[in-house]
Design a protein around this motif. Sequence first.
Motif, short mmCIF file in Angstrom:
data_model
loop_
_atom_site.label_atom_id
_atom_site.label_comp_id
_atom_site.label_asym_id
_atom_site.label_seq_id
_atom_site.Cartn_x
_atom_site.Cartn_y
_atom_site.Cartn_z
N PHE A 33 -10.48 3.53 -17.44
CA PHE A 33 -11.76 2.53 -15.95
C PHE A 33 -12.73 1.69 -16.12
O PHE A 33 -12.93 0.45 -16.34
CB PHE A 33 -11.91 3.25 -15.17
N LEU B 175 0.88 3.31 -3.75
CA LEU B 175 0.25 4.97 -3.24
C LEU B 175 0.94 5.84 -2.84
O LEU B 175 0.60 7.29 -2.97
CB LEU B 175 -0.94 5.10 -2.43
N ARG C 269 -9.24 16.76 -12.00
CA ARG C 269 -10.87 17.54 -11.49
C ARG C 269 -12.06 18.53 -11.79
O ARG C 269 -13.24 18.58 -11.47
CB ARG C 269 -11.37 17.48 -9.70
N VAL D 37 -15.94 7.59 -2.83
CA VAL D 37 -14.92 8.04 -1.85
C VAL D 37 -15.14 8.25 -0.69
O VAL D 37 -15.00 8.19 0.44
CB VAL D 37 -12.93 8.67 -2.29
N MET E 102 -1.58 8.99 -4.17
CA MET E 102 -2.64 8.66 -3.72
C MET E 102 -3.78 9.23 -4.00
O MET E 102 -5.04 8.69 -4.11
CB MET E 102 -3.01 9.64 -1.78
N PHE E 103 -3.46 10.88 -4.61
CA PHE E 103 -4.35 11.58 -5.85
C PHE E 103 -4.31 11.07 -7.25
O PHE E 103 -3.09 11.55 -7.63
CB PHE E 103 -4.44 12.77 -5.34
N VAL F 216 -11.87 3.48 2.99
CA VAL F 216 -11.64 2.99 1.65
C VAL F 216 -10.25 2.21 0.93
O VAL F 216 -11.06 1.26 0.71
CB VAL F 216 -11.08 4.79 1.15
N ALA F 217 -9.09 2.56 1.76
CA ALA F 217 -8.73 0.88 0.61
C ALA F 217 -9.27 -0.11 1.20
O ALA F 217 -8.79 -0.82 0.55
CB ALA F 217 -7.09 1.09 2.07
N LEU G 18 -6.56 12.02 -9.43
CA LEU G 18 -7.94 12.43 -10.98
C LEU G 18 -7.01 14.50 -11.11
O LEU G 18 -7.44 14.95 -9.56
CB LEU G 18 -9.22 12.33 -10.22
N MET H 24 -10.89 -1.88 -18.71
CA MET H 24 -11.35 -2.98 -18.01
C MET H 24 -12.28 -3.90 -18.14
O MET H 24 -12.59 -3.38 -18.87
CB MET H 24 -10.62 -2.34 -16.15
N CYS I 274 -3.53 1.94 -10.97
CA CYS I 274 -4.37 3.32 -10.71
C CYS I 274 -3.67 3.51 -10.28
O CYS I 274 -3.88 4.89 -10.75
CB CYS I 274 -6.04 3.41 -10.07
N VAL J 22 -5.01 -6.36 -11.44
CA VAL J 22 -5.11 -5.36 -11.66
C VAL J 22 -5.09 -5.22 -9.57
O VAL J 22 -5.14 -5.74 -9.25
CB VAL J 22 -6.15 -4.67 -11.44
N TYR J 23 -3.56 -4.19 -9.45
CA TYR J 23 -4.00 -3.66 -7.83
C TYR J 23 -3.36 -2.56 -7.73
O TYR J 23 -4.08 -1.46 -8.65
CB TYR J 23 -2.38 -4.99 -7.44
N CYS J 24 -3.35 -2.54 -6.56
CA CYS J 24 -3.21 -0.39 -6.46
C CYS J 24 -2.69 0.07 -7.26
O CYS J 24 -2.89 1.08 -7.34
CB CYS J 24 -2.90 -0.35 -4.81
N ILE K 132 -13.43 -3.22 -5.59
CA ILE K 132 -13.04 -3.03 -6.96
C ILE K 132 -11.96 -3.81 -7.50
O ILE K 132 -11.54 -4.72 -7.77
CB ILE K 132 -12.23 -1.29 -6.44
N PHE L 204 0.98 -0.91 0.16
CA PHE L 204 -0.02 0.15 0.37
C PHE L 204 0.69 1.51 -0.07
O PHE L 204 0.55 2.31 -0.74
CB PHE L 204 -0.57 -0.51 1.38
C1 HEC Z 1 -9.37 1.31 -10.74
C2 HEC Z 1 -8.96 2.18 -10.25
C3 HEC Z 1 -7.90 1.87 -8.45
C4 HEC Z 1 -7.41 0.70 -8.35
C5 HEC Z 1 -7.41 -0.94 -8.39
C6 HEC Z 1 -7.27 1.59 -6.41
N1 HEC Z 1 -8.24 2.75 -6.49
FE1 HEC Z 1 -7.68 4.07 -5.14
N2 HEC Z 1 -8.40 5.01 -6.09
C7 HEC Z 1 -8.81 5.55 -6.88
C8 HEC Z 1 -9.09 6.69 -7.52
C9 HEC Z 1 -9.26 7.31 -8.62
C10 HEC Z 1 -9.57 6.93 -5.96
C11 HEC Z 1 -9.53 9.36 -6.39
C12 HEC Z 1 -8.10 9.67 -6.45
C13 HEC Z 1 -8.40 11.12 -6.29
O1 HEC Z 1 -9.50 11.55 -5.75
O2 HEC Z 1 -7.48 11.81 -7.43
C14 HEC Z 1 -8.74 6.57 -5.29
C15 HEC Z 1 -8.44 7.01 -4.01
C16 HEC Z 1 -8.18 6.02 -2.93
C17 HEC Z 1 -7.53 6.71 -1.73
C18 HEC Z 1 -8.63 8.00 -1.29
C19 HEC Z 1 -7.40 8.99 -0.54
C20 HEC Z 1 -8.44 10.55 -0.09
O3 HEC Z 1 -8.24 10.76 0.94
O4 HEC Z 1 -9.03 10.57 -0.77
C21 HEC Z 1 -7.32 5.43 -1.00
C22 HEC Z 1 -7.20 5.24 0.80
C23 HEC Z 1 -7.22 4.54 -1.93
N3 HEC Z 1 -7.71 5.17 -3.33
C24 HEC Z 1 -6.87 3.38 -1.24
C25 HEC Z 1 -6.20 2.81 -2.81
C26 HEC Z 1 -5.69 0.21 -1.98
C27 HEC Z 1 -5.12 0.96 -1.41
C28 HEC Z 1 -5.93 0.40 -3.10
C29 HEC Z 1 -5.71 -1.07 -3.58
C30 HEC Z 1 -6.00 -2.53 -2.64
C31 HEC Z 1 -6.99 0.92 -4.36
N4 HEC Z 1 -6.74 2.10 -3.68
C32 HEC Z 1 -7.43 0.45 -6.33
C33 HEC Z 1 -8.77 4.68 -8.68
C34 HEC Z 1 -8.38 2.69 -8.09
#
Ligand code: HEC
Length: 174
Positions: free
Chosen positions: A116, A45, A102, A143, A97-98, A67-68, A100, A120, A92, A87-89, A75, A41
Amino acid sequence: MPVVEPTAMAAALAAAGLDPKALPPLETLDAKQKLRVMKTFDEALGVACVDCHTEGDFAADTRRKRVAKRMWNEIVRVTALESGDAVYCDSCHRGAMFTLDRRDKAKVSDYMSDVFVGMMKRTDDRDHSCETCHGDPPDFKLVSSWKSAPAPDIQLAPALTEPQGESAPAREVR
Ligand code: HEC
Ligand code: HEC
Ligand code: HEC
């Protein structure tokens, strides 16, 4: 905004005894597996442990943990690349962490549609669309919604949550 790539963390997950194409619900990992996953993680991130956890209390509920956990359970576990790659964390997040931009909502929608959805698929037989992540009716602030309440566990089949008896029917866990 980044395209979705095959995970580069298959080896780190394999070291934890995990197959990125068939991840179990996050809450079912043992303590050792969890710690290895936590390091993925951080890397995926580009964050530190305390970006999700309260310092000194890893068990405490936090908004980022909510969220995580749902990103993993709802997802990552249900999606794959169109090519079949896992696909894993990191697929994307790509070290951030961020991800997009927006400022222009139409551009975000186009990105979602092209990347997306277009790149996928679902790992079950169902059609993949905005609904896979946003639900029906769609929650485009998923989120924020996920941050507002404790993350549910994936419902486990009774055969796996209760002591296994001779007659306990074998059931598949998703
Ligand atoms: C299909 C794409 C995708 C995958 C796979 C994915 N994420 Fe995300 N995640 C996103 C998007 C898009 C956002 C929003 C990002 C932004 O606000 O810029 C996000 C946001 C988050 C946030 C919130 C950040 C915040 O405070 O707003 C966390 C925590 C997070 N993801 C953790 C994870 C973890 C841990 C994994 C793996 C288990 C994971 N994500 C897998 C697309 C993905
Ligand atoms: C992206 C958010 C995120 C990051 C970063 C993260 N964790 Fe976690 N951590 C979680 C979630 C979610 C859980 C709950 C897993 C579950 O449902 O059992 C968890 C659980 C844990 C637990 C088990 C706590 C318990 O319930 O007893 C430990 C220990 C832990 N994390 C340590 C770490 C360490 C050490 C790091 C840094 C190497 C780290 N975490 C980084 C999200 C994160
Ligand atoms: C693989 C998961 C996934 C799919 C599929 C998906 N999205 Fe998203 N989408 C996200 C995540 C995660 C976020 C960040 C949500 C948040 O910040 O609350 C997001 C955010 C958005 C936002 C920005 C909302 C805002 O207010 O900033 C829009 C608009 C959006 N998606 C539209 C779509 C559309 C339209 C589709 C279908 C063509 C789609 N999405 C498909 C995961 C997905």
